[in-house]
Write a protein that holds these residues in place. Structure first.
Motif, PDB file in Angstrom:
ATOM      1  N   THR A  15      -1.276 -28.035  -1.541  1.00  0.00           N
ATOM      2  CA  THR A  15      -1.781 -27.130  -0.502  1.00  0.00           C
ATOM      3  C   THR A  15      -1.048 -25.797  -0.578  1.00  0.00           C
ATOM      4  OG1 THR A  15      -0.143 -27.823   1.116  1.00  0.00           O
ATOM      5  CG2 THR A  15      -2.234 -29.024   1.120  1.00  0.00           C
TER       6      THR A  15
ATOM      7  N   LEU B 280      -5.460 -26.354  -2.296  1.00  0.00           N
ATOM      8  CA  LEU B 280      -6.224 -26.558  -1.065  1.00  0.00           C
ATOM      9  C   LEU B 280      -5.599 -25.772   0.081  1.00  0.00           C
ATOM     10  CD1 LEU B 280      -8.314 -28.223   0.694  1.00  0.00           C
ATOM     11  CD2 LEU B 280      -6.444 -29.845   1.051  1.00  0.00           C
TER      12      LEU B 280
ATOM     13  N   GLY C 226      -5.445 -26.207   3.368  1.00  0.00           N
ATOM     14  CA  GLY C 226      -5.747 -27.343   4.252  1.00  0.00           C
ATOM     15  C   GLY C 226      -5.628 -26.959   5.722  1.00  0.00           C
ATOM     16  N   ASP C 227      -6.420 -27.640   6.551  1.00  0.00           N
ATOM     17  CA  ASP C 227      -6.270 -27.368   7.988  1.00  0.00           C
ATOM     18  C   ASP C 227      -5.002 -28.041   8.537  1.00  0.00           C
ATOM     19  OD1 ASP C 227      -7.207 -29.959   7.967  1.00  0.00           O
ATOM     20  OD2 ASP C 227      -8.858 -29.630   9.374  1.00  0.00           O
ATOM     21  N   SER C 228      -4.258 -28.708   7.631  1.00  0.00           N
ATOM     22  CA  SER C 228      -2.921 -29.193   8.001  1.00  0.00           C
ATOM     23  C   SER C 228      -2.041 -28.014   8.413  1.00  0.00           C
ATOM     24  CB  SER C 228      -2.275 -29.944   6.831  1.00  0.00           C
ATOM     25  OG  SER C 228      -2.310 -29.157   5.652  1.00  0.00           O
TER      26      SER C 228
ATOM     27  N   ASP D  22     -10.479 -26.007   3.575  1.00  0.00           N
ATOM     28  CA  ASP D  22     -10.954 -26.974   4.571  1.00  0.00           C
ATOM     29  C   ASP D  22     -11.863 -26.304   5.589  1.00  0.00           C
ATOM     30  OD1 ASP D  22     -10.106 -29.583   4.187  1.00  0.00           O
ATOM     31  OD2 ASP D  22      -8.148 -29.272   5.131  1.00  0.00           O
TER      32      ASP D  22
ATOM     33  N   LYS E  49     -13.962 -28.169   1.761  1.00  0.00           N
ATOM     34  CA  LYS E  49     -13.721 -29.613   1.940  1.00  0.00           C
ATOM     35  C   LYS E  49     -14.143 -30.018   3.352  1.00  0.00           C
ATOM     36  CE  LYS E  49      -9.441 -31.571   2.130  1.00  0.00           C
ATOM     37  NZ  LYS E  49      -9.382 -32.170   3.487  1.00  0.00           N
TER      38      LYS E  49
ATOM     39  N   HIS F  17     -13.747 -36.119   1.876  1.00  0.00           N
ATOM     40  CA  HIS F  17     -12.452 -36.605   2.388  1.00  0.00           C
ATOM     41  C   HIS F  17     -12.735 -37.892   3.178  1.00  0.00           C
ATOM     42  CE1 HIS F  17      -8.379 -35.327   4.381  1.00  0.00           C
ATOM     43  NE2 HIS F  17      -8.546 -36.633   4.475  1.00  0.00           N
TER      44      HIS F  17
ATOM     45  N   VAL G 164     -11.131 -36.723  -1.606  1.00  0.00           N
ATOM     46  CA  VAL G 164      -9.753 -36.997  -1.179  1.00  0.00           C
ATOM     47  C   VAL G 164      -9.756 -38.354  -0.470  1.00  0.00           C
ATOM     48  CG1 VAL G 164      -7.925 -36.323   0.445  1.00  0.00           C
ATOM     49  CG2 VAL G 164      -9.047 -34.574  -0.936  1.00  0.00           C
TER      50      VAL G 164
ATOM     51  N   ILE H 245      -3.847 -39.234  -1.278  1.00  0.00           N
ATOM     52  CA  ILE H 245      -2.677 -38.804  -0.497  1.00  0.00           C
ATOM     53  C   ILE H 245      -2.258 -40.058   0.270  1.00  0.00           C
ATOM     54  CG2 ILE H 245      -4.240 -37.646   1.209  1.00  0.00           C
ATOM     55  CD1 ILE H 245      -1.648 -35.806   1.746  1.00  0.00           C
TER      56      ILE H 245
ATOM     57  N   VAL I 116      -2.536 -35.342  -4.145  1.00  0.00           N
ATOM     58  CA  VAL I 116      -2.318 -34.109  -3.389  1.00  0.00           C
ATOM     59  C   VAL I 116      -1.201 -34.349  -2.380  1.00  0.00           C
ATOM     60  CG1 VAL I 116      -4.141 -34.618  -1.652  1.00  0.00           C
ATOM     61  CG2 VAL I 116      -3.408 -32.252  -2.007  1.00  0.00           C
TER      62      VAL I 116
ATOM     63  N   VAL J  41       1.088 -31.983   0.787  1.00  0.00           N
ATOM     64  CA  VAL J  41       1.300 -30.709   1.472  1.00  0.00           C
ATOM     65  C   VAL J  41       2.555 -30.088   0.845  1.00  0.00           C
ATOM     66  CG1 VAL J  41       1.975 -29.682   3.686  1.00  0.00           C
ATOM     67  CG2 VAL J  41       0.135 -31.384   3.616  1.00  0.00           C
TER      68      VAL J  41
HETATM   69  O1  KIV Z   1      -5.344 -30.454   5.499  1.00  0.00           O
HETATM   70  C1  KIV Z   1      -4.823 -30.846   4.446  1.00  0.00           C
HETATM   71  O2  KIV Z   1      -3.809 -30.314   3.993  1.00  0.00           O
HETATM   72  C2  KIV Z   1      -5.469 -31.951   3.746  1.00  0.00           C
HETATM   73  C3  KIV Z   1      -4.753 -32.602   2.610  1.00  0.00           C
HETATM   74  C4  KIV Z   1      -3.395 -32.971   2.827  1.00  0.00           C
HETATM   75  C5  KIV Z   1      -5.556 -33.611   1.925  1.00  0.00           C
HETATM   76  O3  KIV Z   1      -6.558 -32.296   4.069  1.00  0.00           O
END
Ligand code: KIV
Length: 258
Positions: free
Chosen positions: A21, A39, A41-43, A81, A110, A134, A175, A198, A208, A210
């Motif tokens: 990410t 990615l 990511g919305d994380s 994402d 994603k 995902h 994913v 993950i 993957v 973070v």
């Molecule tokens: O939001 C994110 O970072 C993710 C990954 C960790 C797969 O979806």
């Protein structure tokens, strides 16, 4: 399908895929040469903004961070994402994905989910928007504790069915988050597209993590997170040295002054 995406798919069974990410240009620039896929990511909601759920992340936040990441990515596939509540209907998904793709120049989006978003994936792929799926643990749907998926017969059947459905609907990769090892192995064997795990075992076609977790910028205690380097201690050392030199009037010397 773009050449870049075909290249990604064709790596299945030839080599493992490395996915990471990034939320900013500086990190993206450093990881680009080592990754097949980056990615946004919305994380980022929990990692950067302390949100307790990714549901609070907005499309505009994703666009802003993706704009920064785009500046640092030159070779990897860049995926962004789609946040919660931005793909509830076919028309909403199409409008928001088009906006995101246009404003960020990312390669793909994603989306989280299986059978429920089959029609949405079909609409997007028919409109030439590449989609990464995902499955397993879906952070946008979780209420309460995060748990692994694919241990009960019901979950195994459901995730297996979802993997087949979204592959048929046109996703170029899936994913698998926190999916039991045996089930990840089965999905990976049966799918023609790459699975990216993950917390879902070594059997997936790629992995993957973070990046902030693996470089030790977070205090993540999640089972699948391995901290490969302690960036926090490096930052601390550098900043302590700067502080000490400023206090002792050792910085800036002539070399660092106009
Ligand atoms: O939001 C994110 O970072 C993710 C990954 C960790 C797969 O979806």
């Amino acid at each position: 399908m773009s050449q870049k995406i075909n290249k990604f798919i064709n790596k299945k069974k030839k080599t493992k895929l490395v996915c990471l990410t990034a939320y900013s240009k500086n990190i993206a620039e450093e990881i680009d040469q080592f990754a097949d896929l980056i990615l946004v990511g919305d994380s980022l909601g929990s990692v950067l903004y302390n949100f307790t759920t990714t549901r609070k992340v907005t499309l505009n936040m994703m666009i802003k961070h993706a704009n920064s990441v785009r500046l640092g990515v030159s070779k990897s596939l860049m995926v962004v994402d789609m946040p919660y509540n931005t793909y509830r209907t076919k028309s909403e998904a199409l409008k928001n994905c088009k906006k995101l793709m246009k404003e960020t120049k990312c390669d793909a989006v994603k989306l989280e989910g299986g059978i429920k978003i089959k029609n949405i994936i079909e609409t997007l792929t028919k409109n030439k928007i590449p989609v990464m799926g995902h499955l397993g643990l879906l952070p946008q749907s979780v209420r309460g504790k995060f748990k692994s998926k694919g241990k009960s017969d019901r979950e195994i059947k459901q995730i297996m069915r979802d993997a087949k459905i979204i592959e048929k609907a046109g996703v170029f990769s899936i994913v698998l988050e926190c999916v039991a090892s045996d089930l990840s192995k089965k999905i990976t064997k049966e799918a023609k597209i790459p699975t990216i795990g993950i917390g879902s075992s070594v059997h997936c076609d790629g992995q993957v993590l973070v990046t902030d977790d693996l470089i030790g910028l977070t205090n993540s205690k999640i089972k699948f997170v391995k901290k490969y380097v302690n960036t926090k201690s490096l930052i601390k050392k550098g900043v302590q040295k700067f502080r000490s030199e400023v206090l002792k009037k050792k910085y800036p010397t002539k070399k660092y002054s106009y």
